[in-house]
Design a protein around this motif. Structure first.
Motif, PDB file in Angstrom:
ATOM      1  N   ALA A 163       0.832  -1.216   0.000  1.00 43.16           N
ATOM      2  CA  ALA A 163       0.000   0.000   0.000  1.00 43.16           C
ATOM      3  C   ALA A 163       0.860   1.257   0.000  1.00 43.16           C
ATOM      4  CB  ALA A 163      -0.923  -0.002   1.215  1.00 43.16           C
ATOM      5  N   TYR A 164       1.942   1.247   0.760  1.00 39.02           N
ATOM      6  CA  TYR A 164       2.806   2.425   0.825  1.00 39.02           C
ATOM      7  C   TYR A 164       3.470   2.686  -0.526  1.00 39.02           C
ATOM      8  CZ  TYR A 164       6.452   5.634   2.439  1.00 39.02           C
ATOM      9  OH  TYR A 164       7.276   6.720   2.599  1.00 39.02           O
ATOM     10  N   GLY A 165       3.870   1.632  -1.214  1.00 43.26           N
ATOM     11  CA  GLY A 165       4.440   1.808  -2.544  1.00 43.26           C
ATOM     12  C   GLY A 165       3.431   2.384  -3.524  1.00 43.26           C
ATOM     13  N   VAL A 166       2.181   1.894  -3.453  1.00 43.32           N
ATOM     14  CA  VAL A 166       1.126   2.430  -4.318  1.00 43.32           C
ATOM     15  C   VAL A 166       0.868   3.891  -3.981  1.00 43.32           C
ATOM     16  CG1 VAL A 166      -1.322   2.273  -4.913  1.00 43.32           C
ATOM     17  CG2 VAL A 166       0.047   0.192  -4.693  1.00 43.32           C
ATOM     18  N   PHE A 167       0.843   4.200  -2.702  1.00 41.58           N
ATOM     19  CA  PHE A 167       0.620   5.585  -2.281  1.00 41.58           C
ATOM     20  C   PHE A 167       1.728   6.503  -2.808  1.00 41.58           C
ATOM     21  CE2 PHE A 167       1.663   8.940   0.805  1.00 41.58           C
ATOM     22  CZ  PHE A 167       0.512   9.714   0.712  1.00 41.58           C
ATOM     23  N   CYS A 168       2.982   6.087  -2.664  1.00 40.83           N
ATOM     24  CA  CYS A 168       4.094   6.905  -3.174  1.00 40.83           C
ATOM     25  C   CYS A 168       4.003   7.077  -4.683  1.00 40.83           C
ATOM     26  CB  CYS A 168       5.431   6.267  -2.789  1.00 40.83           C
ATOM     27  SG  CYS A 168       5.791   6.277  -1.017  1.00 40.83           S
ATOM     28  N   ALA A 252      -7.364  -7.213 -14.467  1.00 39.13           N
ATOM     29  CA  ALA A 252      -8.155  -7.183 -15.704  1.00 39.13           C
ATOM     30  C   ALA A 252      -9.462  -6.426 -15.576  1.00 39.13           C
ATOM     31  CB  ALA A 252      -8.404  -8.594 -16.217  1.00 39.13           C
ATOM     32  N   THR A 253      -9.505  -5.402 -14.717  1.00 37.20           N
ATOM     33  CA  THR A 253     -10.718  -4.580 -14.629  1.00 37.20           C
ATOM     34  C   THR A 253     -10.760  -3.519 -15.721  1.00 37.20           C
ATOM     35  OG1 THR A 253      -9.657  -3.062 -13.064  1.00 37.20           O
ATOM     36  CG2 THR A 253     -10.895  -4.908 -12.138  1.00 37.20           C
ATOM     37  N   LEU A 254      -9.623  -3.253 -16.340  1.00 39.91           N
ATOM     38  CA  LEU A 254      -9.564  -2.259 -17.416  1.00 39.91           C
ATOM     39  C   LEU A 254      -9.603  -2.978 -18.759  1.00 39.91           C
ATOM     40  CD1 LEU A 254      -6.853   0.001 -15.782  1.00 39.91           C
ATOM     41  CD2 LEU A 254      -9.261   0.564 -16.082  1.00 39.91           C
ATOM     42  N   THR A 255     -10.713  -2.807 -19.454  1.00 44.92           N
ATOM     43  CA  THR A 255     -10.975  -3.498 -20.711  1.00 44.92           C
ATOM     44  C   THR A 255     -11.529  -2.497 -21.723  1.00 44.92           C
ATOM     45  OG1 THR A 255     -13.301  -4.017 -20.262  1.00 44.92           O
ATOM     46  CG2 THR A 255     -11.632  -5.513 -19.314  1.00 44.92           C
ATOM     47  N   PRO A 256     -11.626  -2.876 -23.000  1.00 43.43           N
ATOM     48  CA  PRO A 256     -12.260  -1.980 -23.970  1.00 43.43           C
ATOM     49  C   PRO A 256     -13.687  -1.604 -23.579  1.00 43.43           C
ATOM     50  CG  PRO A 256     -11.036  -3.689 -25.116  1.00 43.43           C
ATOM     51  CD  PRO A 256     -11.021  -4.056 -23.656  1.00 43.43           C
ATOM     52  N   ALA A 257     -14.355  -2.446 -22.794  1.00 40.93           N
ATOM     53  CA  ALA A 257     -15.726  -2.147 -22.381  1.00 40.93           C
ATOM     54  C   ALA A 257     -15.785  -1.221 -21.175  1.00 40.93           C
ATOM     55  CB  ALA A 257     -16.465  -3.451 -22.062  1.00 40.93           C
ATOM     56  N   THR A 258     -14.780  -1.305 -20.281  1.00 37.14           N
ATOM     57  CA  THR A 258     -14.845  -0.510 -19.051  1.00 37.14           C
ATOM     58  C   THR A 258     -14.128   0.830 -19.148  1.00 37.14           C
ATOM     59  OG1 THR A 258     -12.865  -1.582 -18.114  1.00 37.14           O
ATOM     60  CG2 THR A 258     -15.021  -2.576 -17.622  1.00 37.14           C
ATOM     61  N   VAL A 259     -13.117   0.944 -20.000  1.00 40.65           N
ATOM     62  CA  VAL A 259     -12.376   2.205 -20.103  1.00 40.65           C
ATOM     63  C   VAL A 259     -13.292   3.382 -20.424  1.00 40.65           C
ATOM     64  CG1 VAL A 259     -10.668   3.472 -21.482  1.00 40.65           C
ATOM     65  CG2 VAL A 259     -10.115   1.212 -20.562  1.00 40.65           C
ATOM     66  N   PRO A 260     -14.285   3.234 -21.343  1.00 46.25           N
ATOM     67  CA  PRO A 260     -15.181   4.372 -21.609  1.00 46.25           C
ATOM     68  C   PRO A 260     -15.990   4.816 -20.390  1.00 46.25           C
ATOM     69  CG  PRO A 260     -15.309   2.760 -23.381  1.00 46.25           C
ATOM     70  CD  PRO A 260     -14.529   2.121 -22.278  1.00 46.25           C
ATOM     71  N   GLN A 261     -16.097   3.957 -19.365  1.00 43.24           N
ATOM     72  CA  GLN A 261     -16.865   4.319 -18.172  1.00 43.24           C
ATOM     73  C   GLN A 261     -16.056   5.155 -17.181  1.00 43.24           C
ATOM     74  OE1 GLN A 261     -18.731   0.825 -16.350  1.00 43.24           O
ATOM     75  NE2 GLN A 261     -18.512  -0.280 -18.278  1.00 43.24           N
ATOM     76  N   LEU A 262     -14.747   5.148 -17.337  1.00 41.77           N
ATOM     77  CA  LEU A 262     -13.892   5.846 -16.378  1.00 41.77           C
ATOM     78  C   LEU A 262     -14.084   7.353 -16.431  1.00 41.77           C
ATOM     79  CD1 LEU A 262     -10.483   3.975 -16.775  1.00 41.77           C
ATOM     80  CD2 LEU A 262     -11.885   4.039 -14.713  1.00 41.77           C
ATOM     81  N   LYS A 263     -14.198   7.955 -15.257  1.00 47.80           N
ATOM     82  CA  LYS A 263     -14.202   9.413 -15.150  1.00 47.80           C
ATOM     83  C   LYS A 263     -12.891   9.923 -14.554  1.00 47.80           C
ATOM     84  CE  LYS A 263     -19.227   9.710 -14.561  1.00 47.80           C
ATOM     85  NZ  LYS A 263     -19.514   8.263 -14.634  1.00 47.80           N
ATOM     86  N   ALA A 264     -12.083   9.020 -14.019  1.00 43.59           N
ATOM     87  CA  ALA A 264     -10.805   9.380 -13.406  1.00 43.59           C
ATOM     88  C   ALA A 264      -9.793   9.815 -14.453  1.00 43.59           C
ATOM     89  CB  ALA A 264     -10.255   8.194 -12.620  1.00 43.59           C
ATOM     90  N   ALA A 265      -8.896  10.706 -14.050  1.00 42.51           N
ATOM     91  CA  ALA A 265      -7.801  11.137 -14.916  1.00 42.51           C
ATOM     92  C   ALA A 265      -6.539  10.317 -14.681  1.00 42.51           C
ATOM     93  CB  ALA A 265      -7.492  12.614 -14.675  1.00 42.51           C
ATOM     94  N   LEU A 266      -6.530   9.554 -13.575  1.00 44.62           N
ATOM     95  CA  LEU A 266      -5.349   8.791 -13.194  1.00 44.62           C
ATOM     96  C   LEU A 266      -5.782   7.413 -12.709  1.00 44.62           C
ATOM     97  CD1 LEU A 266      -2.320   8.475 -12.370  1.00 44.62           C
ATOM     98  CD2 LEU A 266      -2.905   9.634 -10.221  1.00 44.62           C
ATOM     99  N   VAL A 267      -5.046   6.380 -13.151  1.00 47.09           N
ATOM    100  CA  VAL A 267      -5.255   5.019 -12.672  1.00 47.09           C
ATOM    101  C   VAL A 267      -3.962   4.547 -12.021  1.00 47.09           C
ATOM    102  CG1 VAL A 267      -5.732   2.616 -13.278  1.00 47.09           C
ATOM    103  CG2 VAL A 267      -6.963   4.466 -14.445  1.00 47.09           C
ATOM    104  N   CYS A 268      -4.047   4.180 -10.751  1.00 48.82           N
ATOM    105  CA  CYS A 268      -2.876   3.714 -10.025  1.00 48.82           C
ATOM    106  C   CYS A 268      -3.353   2.853  -8.868  1.00 48.82           C
ATOM    107  CB  CYS A 268      -2.044   4.890  -9.496  1.00 48.82           C
ATOM    108  SG  CYS A 268      -0.572   4.419  -8.562  1.00 48.82           S
ATOM    109  N   GLY A 269      -2.977   1.584  -8.859  1.00 50.93           N
ATOM    110  CA  GLY A 269      -3.456   0.701  -7.806  1.00 50.93           C
ATOM    111  C   GLY A 269      -2.543  -0.477  -7.577  1.00 50.93           C
ATOM    112  N   ALA A 270      -2.975  -1.359  -6.679  1.00 52.00           N
ATOM    113  CA  ALA A 270      -2.144  -2.479  -6.243  1.00 52.00           C
ATOM    114  C   ALA A 270      -2.399  -3.759  -7.019  1.00 52.00           C
ATOM    115  CB  ALA A 270      -2.390  -2.749  -4.758  1.00 52.00           C
ATOM    116  N   ALA A 271      -3.510  -3.858  -7.737  1.00 50.15           N
ATOM    117  CA  ALA A 271      -3.835  -5.101  -8.434  1.00 50.15           C
ATOM    118  C   ALA A 271      -2.791  -5.415  -9.497  1.00 50.15           C
ATOM    119  CB  ALA A 271      -5.215  -4.989  -9.077  1.00 50.15           C
TER     120      ALA A 271
END
Length: 365
Positions: A163-168, A252-271
């Motif tokens: 989590a700390y690495g993701v936060f940084c 695998a939550t980011l797919t051609p079907a889900t990317v158009p749903q994103l409102k975030a400007a940044l994607v950064c996570g632990a998965a």
């Protein structure tokens, strides 16, 4: 490459299935493990030991077939090679999967049996915890092998370090996008609040961010609400009105079907393996969304458990995890300057480090 046949009792897999999945894989070694007495069925995959012995967690999961498990362990172990190289560690990439429901199949004897298979590799592969396994499980593995890290006898659970690495990483990316204020006042959607996501939520709140979470586990949500009553909860944060989407569950939550749903400007996570395939990185850029490569951002846990091999101090570990933020900043700056995708820049850095490694006898990795 060493390949044993699939377990005879799994009629959904045929002798040809493993070869079909391996295809043009560059893995050095793949080991199928079976122990009749405990019901153990496992696969250990060693992807590359150019930089050092392979290290990666053991995932305990109810796969539908051995073929499905093999595909997962090959993908995950390759990702560990990239993760170790990007973090500047003298380690290669490996991973293991145990097939079955950990809630019903996992026993101390099964974990000891698994440890004996790890031990048979004589240090080519060090194992740690992953989805479905804990530091306590590793204590049992450690009764059969010395090639285990992250147990209660060692540095323990690596959830906070991840989590700390993701936060940084997220803070560095936020500063790249929005300036010195970074995450302060930004809205972050955290998907998955287990042993990593829950720590990330606390770090984000301390940094002045607003947080919304999602998790199918009512237990995890209840635990988080007790610790942080003000955190909002949704059924999904992928399509939420947030500045940052932080996937911290399965990939695998980011797919051609889900990317158009994103409102975030940044994607950064632990998965791990957040993109369904490499084409999704292009789709994100086309929408003006910055993606921090997952194998860079989530290396904190690897850095912690690897420190047991070299006997690093907690201070050295924390400093090395914090340095992930510098790596992220360099990747994003370089990507912006030369017009490449952040993932491609990160891949180039990994390849440069592997290519620069001195020749070594991989049999003794």
């Amino acid at each position: 490459m060493t390949i044993a046949p699939p377990a005879p009792h799994d009629t959904r897999a045929t002798a040809a299935d493993p070869v079909d999945v391996l295809g043009s894989s560059a893995h050095e070694q793949v080991i199928f493990c079976r122990d009749e007495a405990t019901g153990l069925r496992a696969i250990i995959a060693i992807h590359d030991t150019t930089l050092g012995p392979a290290l990666g967690g053991t995932r305990f999961y109810p796969y539908g077939s051995e073929r499905e498990a093999l595909a997962d362990v090959l993908r995950l172990s390759e990702g560990m090679t990239s993760k170790a190289a990007a973090a500047g560690l003298e380690l290669g990439g490996g991973k293991a999967v145990i097939i079955g429901d950990p809630a019903t199949l996992k026993t101390p004897d099964l974990m000891r049996a698994y440890g004996r298979f790890v031990d048979s590799l004589s240090g080519r592969y060090f194992t740690a915890a992953d989805v479905g396994t804990t530091a306590g499980d590793l204590d049992h593995v450690g009764e059969s092998t010395e090639y285990v890290v992250g147990s209660n006898r060692g540095s323990g659970d690596s959830g906070f370090s991840t989590a700390y690495g993701v936060f940084c990483s997220m803070r560095a990316a936020a500063e790249h996008l929005w300036g010195a204020a970074g995450l302060a006042g930004r809205h972050v959607g955290v998907e998955g609040v287990g042993k990593v996501g829950s720590h990330l939520v606390e770090l984000l709140l301390d940094a002045g961010a607003q947080v919304t979470v999602a998790d199918p586990s009512a237990t995890s949500i209840d635990r988080l609400r007790q610790a942080h009553p003000g955190v909002a909860v949704r059924s999904s944060v992928l399509d939420a009105d947030v500045d940052v989407y932080a996937p911290c569950a399965l990939g695998a939550t980011l797919t051609p079907a889900t990317v158009p749903q994103l409102k975030a400007a940044l994607v950064c996570g632990a998965a791990n393996n957040q993109l369904l395939d490499s084409s999704v990185a292009t789709l994100l850029r086309e929408r003006g969304i910055t993606w921090v490569p997952d194998f860079v951002a989530n290396a904190g846990g690897l850095i912690q458990v690897a420190s047991e091999i070299w006997e690093h101090t907690p201070e050295q570990v924390r400093a090395r995890i914090a340095a992930i933020g510098t790596t992220v900043r360099d990747i994003l700056d370089r990507a912006q300057t030369i017009g490449e995708l952040p993932g491609d820049v990160a891949d180039t850095i990994v390849q440069e480090r592997v290519d620069a490694a001195p020749a070594r006898d991989r049999r003794d990795a």
